[in-house]
Design a protein around this motif. Structure first.
Motif, PDB file in Angstrom:
ATOM      1  N   GLN A   1      -1.800  58.935  35.917  1.00 37.22           N
ATOM      2  CA  GLN A   1      -2.016  59.141  34.491  1.00 37.22           C
ATOM      3  C   GLN A   1      -1.374  58.052  33.646  1.00 37.22           C
ATOM      4  OE1 GLN A   1      -4.068  61.588  33.497  1.00 37.22           O
ATOM      5  NE2 GLN A   1      -4.305  61.915  35.690  1.00 37.22           N
ATOM      6  N   THR A   2      -0.546  57.214  34.269  1.00 41.49           N
ATOM      7  CA  THR A   2       0.131  56.176  33.504  1.00 41.49           C
ATOM      8  C   THR A   2      -0.853  55.162  32.950  1.00 41.49           C
ATOM      9  OG1 THR A   2       1.814  54.435  33.563  1.00 41.49           O
ATOM     10  CG2 THR A   2       0.520  54.739  35.550  1.00 41.49           C
ATOM     11  N   LYS A   3      -0.564  54.628  31.790  1.00 42.07           N
ATOM     12  CA  LYS A   3      -1.425  53.628  31.166  1.00 42.07           C
ATOM     13  C   LYS A   3      -0.999  52.206  31.523  1.00 42.07           C
ATOM     14  CE  LYS A   3      -3.803  56.764  29.027  1.00 42.07           C
ATOM     15  NZ  LYS A   3      -5.193  57.030  29.407  1.00 42.07           N
ATOM     16  N   GLU A   4       0.119  52.118  32.222  1.00 36.56           N
ATOM     17  CA  GLU A   4       0.624  50.788  32.584  1.00 36.56           C
ATOM     18  C   GLU A   4      -0.201  50.192  33.695  1.00 36.56           C
ATOM     19  OE1 GLU A   4       4.742  48.699  34.230  1.00 36.56           O
ATOM     20  OE2 GLU A   4       4.564  50.856  34.066  1.00 36.56           O
ATOM     21  N   GLU A   5      -0.639  48.957  33.531  1.00 34.95           N
ATOM     22  CA  GLU A   5      -1.398  48.284  34.571  1.00 34.95           C
ATOM     23  C   GLU A   5      -0.433  47.693  35.594  1.00 34.95           C
ATOM     24  OE1 GLU A   5      -4.105  45.461  33.145  1.00 34.95           O
ATOM     25  OE2 GLU A   5      -5.402  46.919  32.143  1.00 34.95           O
ATOM     26  N   PRO A   6      -0.896  47.493  36.818  1.00 32.02           N
ATOM     27  CA  PRO A   6      -0.042  46.903  37.831  1.00 32.02           C
ATOM     28  C   PRO A   6       0.397  45.507  37.429  1.00 32.02           C
ATOM     29  CG  PRO A   6      -2.315  46.913  38.551  1.00 32.02           C
ATOM     30  CD  PRO A   6      -2.253  47.738  37.308  1.00 32.02           C
ATOM     31  N   THR A   7       1.636  45.197  37.728  1.00 29.37           N
ATOM     32  CA  THR A   7       2.175  43.899  37.335  1.00 29.37           C
ATOM     33  C   THR A   7       2.651  43.092  38.510  1.00 29.37           C
ATOM     34  OG1 THR A   7       4.383  44.856  37.003  1.00 29.37           O
ATOM     35  CG2 THR A   7       2.917  44.781  35.094  1.00 29.37           C
ATOM     36  N   GLY A   8       2.412  43.543  39.719  1.00 32.19           N
ATOM     37  CA  GLY A   8       2.845  42.824  40.900  1.00 32.19           C
ATOM     38  C   GLY A   8       4.263  43.082  41.241  1.00 32.19           C
TER      39      GLY A   8
ATOM     40  N   ARG B   1       9.281  43.009  45.051  1.00 33.72           N
ATOM     41  CA  ARG B   1       8.860  42.045  44.040  1.00 33.72           C
ATOM     42  C   ARG B   1      10.040  41.136  43.718  1.00 33.72           C
ATOM     43  NH1 ARG B   1       8.595  45.038  39.447  1.00 33.72           N
ATOM     44  NH2 ARG B   1       7.260  43.542  38.355  1.00 33.72           N
ATOM     45  N   PRO B   2       9.788  39.900  43.297  1.00 33.95           N
ATOM     46  CA  PRO B   2      10.889  38.999  42.953  1.00 33.95           C
ATOM     47  C   PRO B   2      11.847  39.588  41.916  1.00 33.95           C
ATOM     48  CG  PRO B   2       8.855  37.776  43.104  1.00 33.95           C
ATOM     49  CD  PRO B   2       8.485  39.226  43.228  1.00 33.95           C
ATOM     50  N   GLU B   3      11.320  40.427  41.031  1.00 32.23           N
ATOM     51  CA  GLU B   3      12.146  41.036  39.996  1.00 32.23           C
ATOM     52  C   GLU B   3      12.803  42.334  40.460  1.00 32.23           C
ATOM     53  OE1 GLU B   3       9.115  38.388  38.638  1.00 32.23           O
ATOM     54  OE2 GLU B   3       8.906  40.319  39.671  1.00 32.23           O
ATOM     55  N   GLY B   4      12.501  42.756  41.698  1.00 28.70           N
ATOM     56  CA  GLY B   4      13.054  43.984  42.242  1.00 28.70           C
ATOM     57  C   GLY B   4      12.053  45.115  42.239  1.00 28.70           C
ATOM     58  N   GLY B   5      12.193  46.032  43.181  1.00 26.37           N
ATOM     59  CA  GLY B   5      11.315  47.182  43.278  1.00 26.37           C
ATOM     60  C   GLY B   5      10.101  46.894  44.134  1.00 26.37           C
ATOM     61  N   PRO B   6       9.396  47.946  44.535  1.00 26.04           N
ATOM     62  CA  PRO B   6       8.213  47.771  45.387  1.00 26.04           C
ATOM     63  C   PRO B   6       7.080  47.079  44.640  1.00 26.04           C
ATOM     64  CG  PRO B   6       8.391  50.037  44.639  1.00 26.04           C
ATOM     65  CD  PRO B   6       9.663  49.368  44.228  1.00 26.04           C
ATOM     66  N   TRP B   7       6.148  46.555  45.402  1.00 26.09           N
ATOM     67  CA  TRP B   7       4.970  45.915  44.811  1.00 26.09           C
ATOM     68  C   TRP B   7       4.056  46.982  44.224  1.00 26.09           C
ATOM     69  CZ3 TRP B   7       4.847  40.715  44.458  1.00 26.09           C
ATOM     70  CH2 TRP B   7       5.713  40.000  45.277  1.00 26.09           C
ATOM     71  N   ARG B   8       3.544  46.724  43.020  1.00 25.92           N
ATOM     72  CA  ARG B   8       2.666  47.662  42.336  1.00 25.92           C
ATOM     73  C   ARG B   8       1.243  47.118  42.393  1.00 25.92           C
ATOM     74  NH1 ARG B   8       6.985  47.600  38.414  1.00 25.92           N
ATOM     75  NH2 ARG B   8       5.688  46.422  36.960  1.00 25.92           N
ATOM     76  N   LEU B   9       0.379  47.849  43.051  1.00 26.41           N
ATOM     77  CA  LEU B   9      -0.996  47.434  43.279  1.00 26.41           C
ATOM     78  C   LEU B   9      -1.947  48.454  42.676  1.00 26.41           C
ATOM     79  CD1 LEU B   9      -0.605  46.517  47.060  1.00 26.41           C
ATOM     80  CD2 LEU B   9      -0.081  45.096  45.070  1.00 26.41           C
TER      81      LEU B   9
END
Length: 351
Positions: A344-351, A215-223
Motif C-alpha cells: 500500500q506504500t506510495k514510495e517507489e523502489p529506490t534501490g 544497499r550502499p546507503e544501508g538496508g536491503p535492496w528494494r525492488l
C-alpha cells in the motif's frame, strides 16, 4: 540471446534500472549492453582508501566476462560454442566447456521436474510462430508445420553426461539457452564482484537480478515487480531482498493478434502452441539467478494451478499474476511472502 529487445520476457524492475539512482556515499553505478539488452551493476565501493579495483577497471572485467559468456552460450554468434554444438554431426558426443555443462545440467534438471514444460530445444517452435530471429508475418502456422517442427523438439532426445562433460544429440535437434543464459550471466557477474572484494551489489541483465548484501546507503535492496496493466498501477508488488536472485517471466509484452485471438511468444514445447491460460506473469526468488530465470519461464508455461502446485512442492518462493473476472489477481507461495513489502506504500523502489 537475440541482438534486439524482441524476446525480452523478464520485466522485473530494480530502481528503474538504475537510471533514477543517484550516486551516494560509496555508491557506484556501471552499465552497458549485452545479449540484445542492457546490463547494470550498482555496488558499494570498497575503494575508500585508494585500494581495490577502480570502477573503470571493473567495467573492463565485466565486459570481458560478458563477451566470454556470449561466446559460449549465444546462438546468434556463428562460432560460439553452442552454435558449433548445434552444427555437430548427429549422435556424436561433443565435449563441452565447464560453463556450458553447468547451464545445460541446470536446464535439464528443471525440464525433468516440469515434465517437459521447460525445454531448451523449443527453438524451432519459437521460430515457426514468428518470435525468433527470423521475422515472419503475424499469422499462425499450419497444423502440419507445427507437427513438423515438433519432430525437432524434446530435450529427452539429448543425452548429457555431466561427469564427462559431453552431449549427444540427434541431427536436427538444437539447443537454445536464451531462457536461462541471462540468469547465468548475472550469477557470473556476482561472483566476479565477490572476487574483487565487493560484497554489497545489485547485478541486473535484461531485468534479471541478483542482490548481494545491502544497499550502499544501508538496508536491503528494494525492488519492484512491474504490473502487467500499467494503466492501473506501475508496480504490482514491492520487494525487499538481500542475498537472493529475482527473475520474472511475462506473456503480456511479446505477442500478436490474429482474427481476434491473442498468441503469446511463450510456446508450450509439449503441444507446439502458445500458452493460452489466465497466468500473466511469474516471479521467482532463488539463491541463484540461473535457477530463478528458468523456473519463472517453466512455471508460466504450466498455468496457474499447475504452477502453484509445483512451486509449493519444490519449495520455491514464487509470485503469480493472473487474469480474473474483475481484473488482475495476485497469488504467491508461503516462502515468497517473506520478501514482500507493504504494497500500500506510495514510495517507489529506490534501490
Amino acid at each position: 540471446m537475440p541482438p534486439n529487445l524482441k524476446n525480452i520476457i523478464v520485466v522485473l524492475l530494480a530502481v528503474m534500472l538504475v537510471s533514477s539512482c543517484e550516486r551516494g556515499p560509496r555508491r557506484e553505478v556501471l552499465n552497458g549492453a549485452t545479449m540484445g539488452t542492457t546490463w547494470s551493476v550498482i555496488y558499494r565501493s570498497p575503494n575508500t582508501d585508494g585500494k581495490g579495483i577502480s570502477p573503470e577497471d571493473l567495467q573492463v572485467l565485466i565486459e570481458t566476462e560478458l563477451v566470454a559468456i556470449n561466446q559460449a552460450l549465444s546462438t546468434y554468434i556463428p562460432d560460439s560454442e553452442i552454435s558449433r554444438l548445434n552444427r555437430a554431426a548427429g549422435e556424436t558426443p561433443v565435449v563441452l566447456s565447464p560453463r556450458l555443462t553447468k547451464v545445460l545440467n541446470a536446464a535439464f534438471a528443471i525440464g525433468e521436474k516440469t515434465e517437459g514444460a521447460y525445454d531448451v530445444t523449443v527453438g524451432p517452435l519459437i521460430e515457426l510462430w514468428g518470435f525468433g530471429a527470423q521475422f515472419r508475418e503475424s499469422e499462425p502456422p499450419s497444423n502440419a508445420d507445427i507437427h513438423s517442427a515438433m519432430a525437432s523438439v524434446g530435450a529427452h532426445r539429448l543425452s548429457l553426461d555431466a561427469s564427462a562433460s559431453t552431449l549427444s544429440r540427434p541431427a536436427g535437434v538444437a539447443v537454445d539457452l536464451s531462457s536461462i543464459a541471462k540468469g547465468y550471466a548475472v550469477d557470473q557477474l556476482h561472483e566476479l564482484l565477490l572476487a574483487q572484494g565487493i560484497v554489497d551489489s545489485l547485478v541486473e541483465i535484461g531485468g534479471e537480478l541478483r542482490a548481494s548484501g545491502e544497499r550502499p546507503e544501508g538496508g536491503p535492496w528494494r525492488l519492484a515487480v512491474e504490473s502487467p496493466d500499467p494503466s492501473r498501477a506501475r508496480f504490482i508488488e514491492a520487494l525487499s531482498v538481500s542475498n537472493a536472485a529475482v527473475a520474472t517471466s511475462g506473456d503480456y509484452r511479446n505477442y500478436f493478434e490474429y482474427e481476434g485471438r491473442r498468441y503469446s511468444h511463450l510456446v508450450d514445447p509439449r503441444t507446439g502452441y502458445p500458452v493460452a491460460h489466465e497466468l500473466v506473469s511469474v516471479t521467482v526468488i532463488a539463491g541463484h539467478c540461473m535457477v530463478a530465470d528458468a523456473w519463472a519461464t517453466a512455471l508460466l508455461v504450466l498455468g496457474l494451478d499447475g504452477a502453484i502446485e509445483l512451486a509449493e512442492s519444490e519449495g520455491l518462493a514464487a509470485h503469480f499474476v493472473s487474469r480474473g473476472e474483475e481484473g488482475l489477481e495476485v497469488h504467491y507461495t508461503e516462502l515468497f511472502d517473506a520478501y514482500r513489502q507493504n504494497t500500500q506504500t506510495k514510495e517507489e523502489p529506490t534501490g
